[in-house]
Design a protein around this motif. Structure first.
Motif, PDB file in Angstrom:
ATOM      1  N   GLU A 132      34.210 108.772   2.873  1.00  0.00           N
ATOM      2  CA  GLU A 132      33.467 109.933   2.396  1.00  0.00           C
ATOM      3  C   GLU A 132      32.559 109.564   1.226  1.00  0.00           C
ATOM      4  O   GLU A 132      31.417 110.043   1.130  1.00  0.00           O
ATOM      5  CB  GLU A 132      34.438 111.038   2.009  1.00  0.00           C
ATOM      6  CG  GLU A 132      35.185 111.622   3.214  1.00  0.00           C
ATOM      7  CD  GLU A 132      36.107 112.767   2.846  1.00  0.00           C
ATOM      8  OE1 GLU A 132      36.245 113.062   1.634  1.00  0.00           O
ATOM      9  OE2 GLU A 132      36.676 113.390   3.765  1.00  0.00           O
ATOM     10  N   ASP A 133      33.045 108.690   0.342  1.00  0.00           N
ATOM     11  CA  ASP A 133      32.225 108.242  -0.785  1.00  0.00           C
ATOM     12  C   ASP A 133      31.013 107.458  -0.291  1.00  0.00           C
ATOM     13  O   ASP A 133      29.900 107.612  -0.831  1.00  0.00           O
ATOM     14  CB  ASP A 133      33.069 107.382  -1.727  1.00  0.00           C
ATOM     15  CG  ASP A 133      32.381 107.108  -3.050  1.00  0.00           C
ATOM     16  OD1 ASP A 133      31.850 108.060  -3.660  1.00  0.00           O
ATOM     17  OD2 ASP A 133      32.378 105.938  -3.482  1.00  0.00           O
ATOM     18  N   ASN A 136      28.406 109.921   1.077  1.00  0.00           N
ATOM     19  CA  ASN A 136      27.722 110.623  -0.015  1.00  0.00           C
ATOM     20  C   ASN A 136      26.784 109.701  -0.780  1.00  0.00           C
ATOM     21  O   ASN A 136      25.664 110.084  -1.143  1.00  0.00           O
ATOM     22  CB  ASN A 136      28.761 111.215  -0.973  1.00  0.00           C
ATOM     23  CG  ASN A 136      29.562 112.335  -0.343  1.00  0.00           C
ATOM     24  OD1 ASN A 136      29.098 113.003   0.573  1.00  0.00           O
ATOM     25  ND2 ASN A 136      30.770 112.553  -0.843  1.00  0.00           N
ATOM     26  N   TYR A 149      24.378 110.690  -8.494  1.00  0.00           N
ATOM     27  CA  TYR A 149      25.687 110.822  -7.842  1.00  0.00           C
ATOM     28  C   TYR A 149      26.679 109.911  -8.544  1.00  0.00           C
ATOM     29  O   TYR A 149      26.392 108.739  -8.798  1.00  0.00           O
ATOM     30  CB  TYR A 149      25.580 110.448  -6.359  1.00  0.00           C
ATOM     31  CG  TYR A 149      26.919 110.409  -5.637  1.00  0.00           C
ATOM     32  CD1 TYR A 149      27.605 111.572  -5.374  1.00  0.00           C
ATOM     33  CD2 TYR A 149      27.477 109.186  -5.235  1.00  0.00           C
ATOM     34  CE1 TYR A 149      28.843 111.546  -4.723  1.00  0.00           C
ATOM     35  CE2 TYR A 149      28.705 109.151  -4.580  1.00  0.00           C
ATOM     36  CZ  TYR A 149      29.384 110.328  -4.327  1.00  0.00           C
ATOM     37  OH  TYR A 149      30.602 110.293  -3.688  1.00  0.00           O
ATOM     38  N   VAL A 188      30.931 116.693   7.304  1.00  0.00           N
ATOM     39  CA  VAL A 188      30.128 115.816   6.441  1.00  0.00           C
ATOM     40  C   VAL A 188      29.090 114.985   7.181  1.00  0.00           C
ATOM     41  O   VAL A 188      28.275 114.321   6.529  1.00  0.00           O
ATOM     42  CB  VAL A 188      31.034 114.873   5.619  1.00  0.00           C
ATOM     43  CG1 VAL A 188      32.098 115.649   4.875  1.00  0.00           C
ATOM     44  CG2 VAL A 188      31.690 113.801   6.487  1.00  0.00           C
TER      45      VAL A 188
END
Length: 334
Positions: A132-133, A136, A149, A188
């Motif tokens: 997920e990181d 993003n 970010y 996502v």
């Protein structure tokens, strides 16, 4: 329905005496054939430290394919997100996207092989968070201006501007069949890819769940479903099976070793029968009929990734299959 093929793994079976360079040349030959056949996409796969030289460098491979193709979508199916420095991944994807003129799709998954995680020094229990990181961070890197970010696993300042920016909005596709993985993709990602182990009914169940999640949570935007399955096209069902058999079963044996971490000398007869039942192969008419079942169940906006790359079965044989997909199957799906 869109139709693509691959997945280029560049494995060398024990009975294949070609050099690694010759195997990569084969990949480029097949990439040109995919483009010339008018198919929609070409895909590479990733694993590490394999004795059969399973493809490790997805971005260099896509860059080479970008140079020998003009129209096809180029993607990873799948890159192992937790094993990457996400800033370098964002840079490399953007580079490939510019080389290809905006044809790149980034397919990611959490990975599973303990040996790969151990060798990279990445804790396996951080797989989901690292995926997920990475998603993003890549999206932040591809946006105009600085990152803005706070990365969880990468010591990079939010004030850094990552360059180059990609030539188009690179779609992010996530893989996996477990409910958390499928719902993660719904929330996502821009796309989900079903593994070849799923039946049509299993794919449909997950696609319905994706639509439900996105509707419940008010998530807008396009979302693509990619369906992955092995197969082959020839003059008869038996000829197609015999053409793909050795390469297909070799891949499956190696996957059994990769996912279990244990040696697999050979597949059981029961497993071979199961794999034969899963695959889609035969005449163009038979293959078209099977693909139409997916189109009817999932909708005509489905992107089918037909795995015709089976290591060691012969370049010319695979080129012919790709050409027939383009001339005798794809036109019947549009």
């Amino acid at each position: 329905m869109k139709l693509g093929t691959g997945l280029f793994t560049c494995q060398r079976r024990p009975d294949d005496d070609r050099s690694a360079s010759e195997v990569y040349d084969e990949m480029l030959t097949l990439g040109r054939a995919i483009d010339d056949a008018g198919l929609d996409s070409a895909w590479v796969s990733e694993h590490h430290f394999a004795e059969d030289d399973y493809l490790a460098g997805t971005m260099p491979a896509l860059g080479a394919l970008a140079a020998v193709t003009e129209d096809v979508e180029l993607g990873t199916c799948i890159a192992l997100a937790p094993l990457y420095d996400a800033v370098r991944l964002a840079e490399d994807v953007a580079t490939v996207d510019n080389l290809s003129g905006g044809r790149t799709t980034l397919g990611l998954a959490i990975g599973s092989n303990p040996a790969e995680f151990a060798a990279f020094g990445v804790p396996r229990d951080e797989r989901v968070e690292r995926l997920e990181d990475a998603v993003n961070l890549c999206r932040a890197a591809w946006s105009p201006g600085p990152l803005d970010y706070e990365a969880q696993f990468h010591d990079v300042s939010p004030d850094v501007t990552v360059t180059p920016k990609p030539a188009h909005d690179v779609p992010v596709m996530l893989g996996g069949s477990a409910k958390p993985a499928v719902r993660r993709a719904a929330r996502v990602a821009d796309a989900w890819c079903s593994p070849s182990s799923l039946s049509l009914g299993g794919v449909k169940k997950r696609v319905d769940d994706i639509h439900a999640v996105r509707e419940e949570e008010g998530i807008d935007g396009e979302f693509t479903v990619y369906v992955l399955q092995h197969g082959f096209v020839a003059d008869s069902e038996e000829e197609a099976w015999e053409a793909m058999r050795e390469g297909y079963l070799y891949i499956q044996r190696r996957y059994a070793e990769i996912f279990s971490g244990e040696s697999v000398a050979e597949l059981s007869e029961e497993r071979v029968d199961e794999l034969r039942e899963q695959a889609i192969y035969g005449t163009p008419e038979q293959v078209t009929g099977e693909l139409r079942r997916y189109e009817d169940a999932l909708g005509d906006d489905t992107h089918f990734v037909f795995r015709t790359y089976h290591p060691g079965i012969g370049t010319d044989r695979m080129v012919e299959c790709i050409e027939r997909l383009g001339s005798e199957v794809a036109p019947r799906l549009r």
